[in-house]
Design a protein around this motif. Sequence first.
Motif, PDB file in Angstrom:
ATOM      1  N   ARG A 149       0.833  -1.208   0.000  1.00  0.00           N
ATOM      2  CA  ARG A 149       0.000   0.000   0.000  1.00  0.00           C
ATOM      3  C   ARG A 149       0.866   1.255   0.000  1.00  0.00           C
ATOM      4  N   LYS A 164     -11.987  10.888  -2.651  1.00  0.00           N
ATOM      5  CA  LYS A 164     -12.021   9.429  -2.596  1.00  0.00           C
ATOM      6  C   LYS A 164     -12.303   8.844  -3.971  1.00  0.00           C
ATOM      7  N   ALA A 165     -13.056   9.574  -4.797  1.00  0.00           N
ATOM      8  CA  ALA A 165     -13.389   9.083  -6.146  1.00  0.00           C
ATOM      9  C   ALA A 165     -12.124   8.872  -6.968  1.00  0.00           C
ATOM     10  N   ALA A 167      -9.079   8.439  -5.681  1.00  0.00           N
ATOM     11  CA  ALA A 167      -8.335   7.355  -5.032  1.00  0.00           C
ATOM     12  C   ALA A 167      -8.866   5.996  -5.488  1.00  0.00           C
ATOM     13  N   ASP A 168     -10.193   5.863  -5.559  1.00  0.00           N
ATOM     14  CA  ASP A 168     -10.805   4.608  -6.019  1.00  0.00           C
ATOM     15  C   ASP A 168     -10.464   4.346  -7.483  1.00  0.00           C
ATOM     16  N   GLU A 171      -6.926   3.049  -7.722  1.00  0.00           N
ATOM     17  CA  GLU A 171      -6.858   1.661  -7.257  1.00  0.00           C
ATOM     18  C   GLU A 171      -7.372   0.716  -8.348  1.00  0.00           C
ATOM     19  N   LEU A 172      -8.458   1.106  -9.027  1.00  0.00           N
ATOM     20  CA  LEU A 172      -8.984   0.303 -10.135  1.00  0.00           C
ATOM     21  C   LEU A 172      -7.959   0.216 -11.263  1.00  0.00           C
TER      22      LEU A 172
END
Length: 332
Positions: A149, A164-165, A167-168, A171-172
């Motif tokens: 991480r 957060k959008a 960040a997500d 990650e995707l």
Amino acid sequence: MNKLHSMSLLDNADFLKSVLDACSDGILISDDKGNVLYVNAAYESTTGLTREQMVGHNLKKLRDEEKLFNFAVSLLVLEQKKPASIIHEYITGKKALTTGNPIYREGGQGIVGVVCNTRDISSLINLRNELEITRKLLEKYSDELQQLRQQNMQQYEDFVYKSKAVADMLELASKAAQFDSSVLIQGESGVGKELLAKFIHQQSPRAEGPYIRVNCAAIPKELFESELFGYEQGSFTGASQKGKPGMFELANEGTILLDEVGELPLTVQSKLLRVLQEKEVFRLGAQKPTKLNVRVIAATNKDLALEVKKGNFREDLYFRLNVVPIIIPPLR
């Protein structure tokens, strides 16, 4: 009658001996001097000591002189005049919990003997050891996950974001990078579609391979095919006498980014679809195809689903490109 029969059974020494023999736990009974009076079959199985070795012999002699074991719970009970327990490993390799309890005279005046219960707990100890190993592995994997991480956070340093959008989304993208599926990146102009495409390439197993960006909006329509697919020598007026590999060939073993893919003419879209389906490309003027091993990432600021409805973009090509859709949120 049944009650009387039950009472007579309890008074029957042979019946009580049969009960002890049927116990799954090992049973050892000794008198107040430590002389062994009885052991059952389960005791023999657990400890590896036979009736012949034990019954009629004194525990202290068996321990100190014959060295059959190094500890006797019965002797401890006689010494302390109270129950005692130990965990012991026997010559069989089995580990057992032995609990000794004093047998009192009628009225509780003095000890006449000791009864020991020996239970094989090897499987429980093995289970405990396995759980401990599992716990240590979980700690190890947790530490490794934390390190990964942290590495991922370092990999995201090129991106400035707080939501957060985003960040997500990153990650995707990081997960998608590990597979060769086509990725369609959609977002407004200036949100970093090309940066994200390069990030996916760098995080993928193809990171050591070439990364080729094609700006579909900057290529004249008449040159699309020759730029994307290449051409053979003399295949058209003005063509190089040596021929030229197209962008797909240059990206072989790596990644190609089709930036602003929504600008591709329909005629080129059909040929691009064939490249994606067959994993090969025909240069202009070529008689045989060139095999390809290319990961395709497409990017656009258009709503391709809407362009499909308008007839400006092939539906089959859209589905081929849109295997992993990633939408970059607007900056505003």
